[in-house]
Design an enzyme around this catalytic site. Structure first.
Site, PDB file in Angstrom:
ATOM      1  N   MET A   6       0.845  -1.200   0.000  1.00 39.12           N
ATOM      2  CA  MET A   6       0.000   0.000   0.000  1.00 39.12           C
ATOM      3  C   MET A   6       0.880   1.251   0.000  1.00 39.12           C
ATOM      4  SD  MET A   6      -2.758  -1.371   2.841  1.00 39.12           S
ATOM      5  CE  MET A   6      -1.470  -1.548   4.089  1.00 39.12           C
ATOM      6  N   ASP A   7       1.313   1.651  -1.162  1.00 43.18           N
ATOM      7  CA  ASP A   7       2.315   2.709  -1.279  1.00 43.18           C
ATOM      8  C   ASP A   7       1.676   4.008  -1.765  1.00 43.18           C
ATOM      9  OD1 ASP A   7       4.785   3.862  -1.155  1.00 43.18           O
ATOM     10  OD2 ASP A   7       5.481   3.075  -3.069  1.00 43.18           O
ATOM     11  N   GLY A   8       2.208   5.131  -1.287  1.00 42.25           N
ATOM     12  CA  GLY A   8       1.797   6.429  -1.804  1.00 42.25           C
ATOM     13  C   GLY A   8       1.012   7.289  -0.845  1.00 42.25           C
TER      14      GLY A   8
ATOM     15  N   THR B  56       0.840  -0.107  -5.390  1.00 40.62           N
ATOM     16  CA  THR B  56       0.329   1.169  -5.870  1.00 40.62           C
ATOM     17  C   THR B  56       1.437   2.210  -5.964  1.00 40.62           C
ATOM     18  OG1 THR B  56      -0.261   1.782  -3.591  1.00 40.62           O
ATOM     19  CG2 THR B  56      -1.972   0.726  -4.928  1.00 40.62           C
TER      20      THR B  56
END
Length: 316
Positions: free
Chosen positions: A90-92, A262
């Protein structure tokens, strides 16, 4: 540290943002951190040093899919081709906040809705296992204020949502070295595992203070001890025995069918280094708080369009 100014984020700021100049999603086959696990639907949580806070009332109401037909799927998806195990990096979150001139912690708050949406959809579409890379062992280098916020948010989420997880028949398992986490959080994590251990709708695996390298290392150490104690012989060691020592031995499907990351980053960042050997990889350009049902359908549809290869013939 000086107190941060108080402000409120209007829920409308959390709606999916589209960026017309962003490139299309990049797709890779097997041959070719980490942000927050949170279940908070609406939070007012301390940011900055203790006692100096930012009021964040930022999450819109969460849709409840519990009473819907669990077998229903969007028309783009085929029921018999759904992955059994989906893993998500779960990046960003921080970039999402920075693009809006907000503190990093507000990005984690916004990412909570995306997480909860994906959990609900996995239950609804009968995906068996969902693993989220919630906190990497490499994330301890981040500012202490940010780490403290994540831990407090996770603790509050578990307190508030454990009953809902039980109602949805979600089983929770924790992998990673939890000994470095705050003691109250460790207690809550053990309680969540114990309370939900008999649930069978969705197996939610949360990787906290997790390292793919350390996972393999501890598996090798465990096998070495068994050799030392005379329980096995060195020649008994094979990949099947090693997999039983990995932390993903808690689930029937330890190796993800699909990995989603992501924010457009094209790496796996010390996640499942063994388990991803034949996983299909999907890299979405959406920042995690903007990852909703449409983006999840697109990732699953991409997975279903591929011919899976395990070093030989394709598997449909």
């Amino acid at each position: 540290m000086a107190a941060m100014p108080s402000f409120q984020i209007h829920p409308s700021t959390l709606k999916h943002q589209r960026f017309p100049n962003a490139p299309r999603n990049k797709l890779l086959s097997p041959n070719s951190c980490c942000p927050l696990f949170s279940l908070v639907s609406k939070a007012s949580i301390l940011s900055g040093t203790r006692g100096n806070g930012v009021l964040l009332n930022c999450l819109p109401p969460v849709e409840n899919h519990a009473d819907e037909d669990l077998g229903s799927l969007p028309p783009d998806l085929r029921k018999n081709s759904m992955p059994s195990h989906v893993a998500v990096i779960m990046d960003g979150n921080r970039r999402w906040a920075q693009m809006r001139g907000l503190p990093s912690v507000s990005g984690y708050e916004a990412g909570a809705q995306a997480f909860r949406t994906v959990v609900d959809l996995c239950c609804k579409w009968r995906i068996t296992v969902l693993t989220v890379f919630a906190f990497s062992s490499d994330n301890w280098t981040r500012p202490k204020v940010e780490i403290d916020f994540i831990m407090e948010l996770l603790e509050r989420a578990l307190r508030d949502e454990l009953q809902q997880l039980t109602r949805k028949k979600v089983r929770v398992s924790i992998i990673g070295d939890c000994t470095r986490l705050p003691k109250p959080l460790q207690v809550l994590l053990r309680e969540a595992e114990e309370t939900t251990k008999n649930n069978s709708q969705l197996h939610l695996i949360c990787a906290l203070n997790y390292s793919g390298q350390n996972d393999i290392l501890q598996a090798c150490q465990n096998m070495a001890l068994k050799v030392k104690d005379g329980l096995i012989e060195p020649e008994d060691i094979n990949k099947f025995l090693l997999e039983k020592e990995l932390e993903t031995n808690c689930t029937e499907f330890p190796n993800p069918d699909l990995l989603i990351r992501t924010s457009g980053e094209l790496r796996i960042s010390n996640f499942f280094l063994w388990q991803l050997a034949y996983t299909e990889l999907y890299f979405a350009n959406s920042l995690w708080p903007d990852f909703g049902e449409d983006e999840f359908v697109e990732a699953l549809s991409s997975f279903q369009q591929r011919e899976r290869r395990y070093g030989g013939k394709s598997v449909s």
